[in-house]
Design an enzyme around this catalytic site. Structure first.
Site, PDB file in Angstrom:
ATOM      1  N   GLU A  52       3.874 -13.535  27.080  1.00 44.21           N
ATOM      2  CA  GLU A  52       5.268 -13.249  26.723  1.00 44.21           C
ATOM      3  C   GLU A  52       5.990 -12.362  27.398  1.00 44.21           C
ATOM      4  OE1 GLU A  52       4.225 -14.451  22.057  1.00 44.21           O
ATOM      5  OE2 GLU A  52       4.061 -12.470  22.583  1.00 44.21           O
TER       6      GLU A  52
ATOM      7  N   GLY B  66       9.251 -14.715  19.025  1.00 43.82           N
ATOM      8  CA  GLY B  66       9.431 -13.934  17.878  1.00 43.82           C
ATOM      9  C   GLY B  66       8.906 -12.504  17.966  1.00 43.82           C
TER      10      GLY B  66
END
Length: 260
Positions: free
Chosen positions: A111, A90
């Protein structure tokens, strides 16, 4: 529409459902962190169970790793996988160039490492995350605990010479204690309002002593999948310069998926 799904949850689900179409048998897949990424992990788990899809998942947080195992995805480390075919995650904001702000869930370091170790990064989101200029969402900066107040002061001093509207930061808290990342670090959220030159900012921030990484993802994202509450899905491909529309059925979502 399922009665238990809010409009934002429906948008997240249909984006996730469309994004997992990019995953093929035998792939090594980076698994993002956060509420939207959780829908993606469950959608992948459904494909594993119902289609016999064989993949290896590299999670970007302990939360994602736990969920992936629960839904039947084989979990491996990045060192084991070495390189990934695709990462799906996301974002907190994205602009027209598909530059991102990430890190609202506190997993920005893992991430970014996982995303840059991938042939392709796909971001799943809803229309509210698209902005003309990054910066309305606080920019997370991960810092080591030692001397974090000094790091914060250096960051704020540096911001005074950069093209941003705001110049203050705040230590992210978890109740009455500082938030701690999976790597044992703290996060300083920068309230910038508008970032005029994201590329310059990311380079300058990472040169400040004590800073581990920041939440600006520049030239990393390849595709953005935007879900809408009516099931419409848009796919923006920055490399091909295309924008495609489609529709995803979501009638079974309320029984199969929940956020983390």
């Amino acid at each position: 529409m399922p009665s238990n799904l809010s409009p934002i949850d429906t948008a997240k689900f249909v984006a996730a459902k469309r994004a997992v179409d990019f995953v093929e048998d035998g792939m090594r897949v980076g698994l993002g962190t956060g509420s939207t990424a959780a829908w993606m992990v469950r959608c992948l788990g459904e494909r594993v169970r119902e289609e016999g899809l064989k993949i290896s998942g590299v999670p970007t947080s302990t939360r994602t790793a736990e969920l992936a195992r629960q839904v039947g995805i084989k979990v491996v480390s990045l060192d084991e996988a070495r390189w990934l075919d695709v990462t799906i995650d996301g974002a907190d904001e994205f602009d027209a160039d598909l530059n991102l702000i990430k890190g609202g869930g506190g997993a920005l370091l893992q991430e970014k490492i996982v995303a840059t170790a991938s042939d392709m990064m796909v971001v799943i989101t809803d229309p509210s995350k698209q902005v003309e200029h990054l910066g309305a969402f606080p920019l997370p900066v991960e810092v080591i605990p030692f001397g974090w107040q000094t790091s914060k002061a250096l960051i704020e001093e540096t911001l005074a010479a950069l093209d941003v509207l705001g110049q203050t930061g705040s230590l992210r808290m978890n109740g009455e204690a500082p938030f701690v990342t999976d790597e044992g670090n703290h996060i300083i959220d920068l309230h910038l309002q508008r970032i005029g030159d994201p590329r310059q900012l990311t380079m300058v921030l990472n040169q400040i002593p004590g800073v581990v990484e920041n939440g600006l993802f520049i030239d990393i994202c390849d595709k953005v999948v935007i879900g809408h509450q009516d099931g419409k899905v848009e796919v923006i491909d920055i490399n091909e310069g295309t924008r495609d529309d489609g529709f995803v059925e979501f009638a079974d979502a309320e029984n199969l998926f929940t956020d983390i």
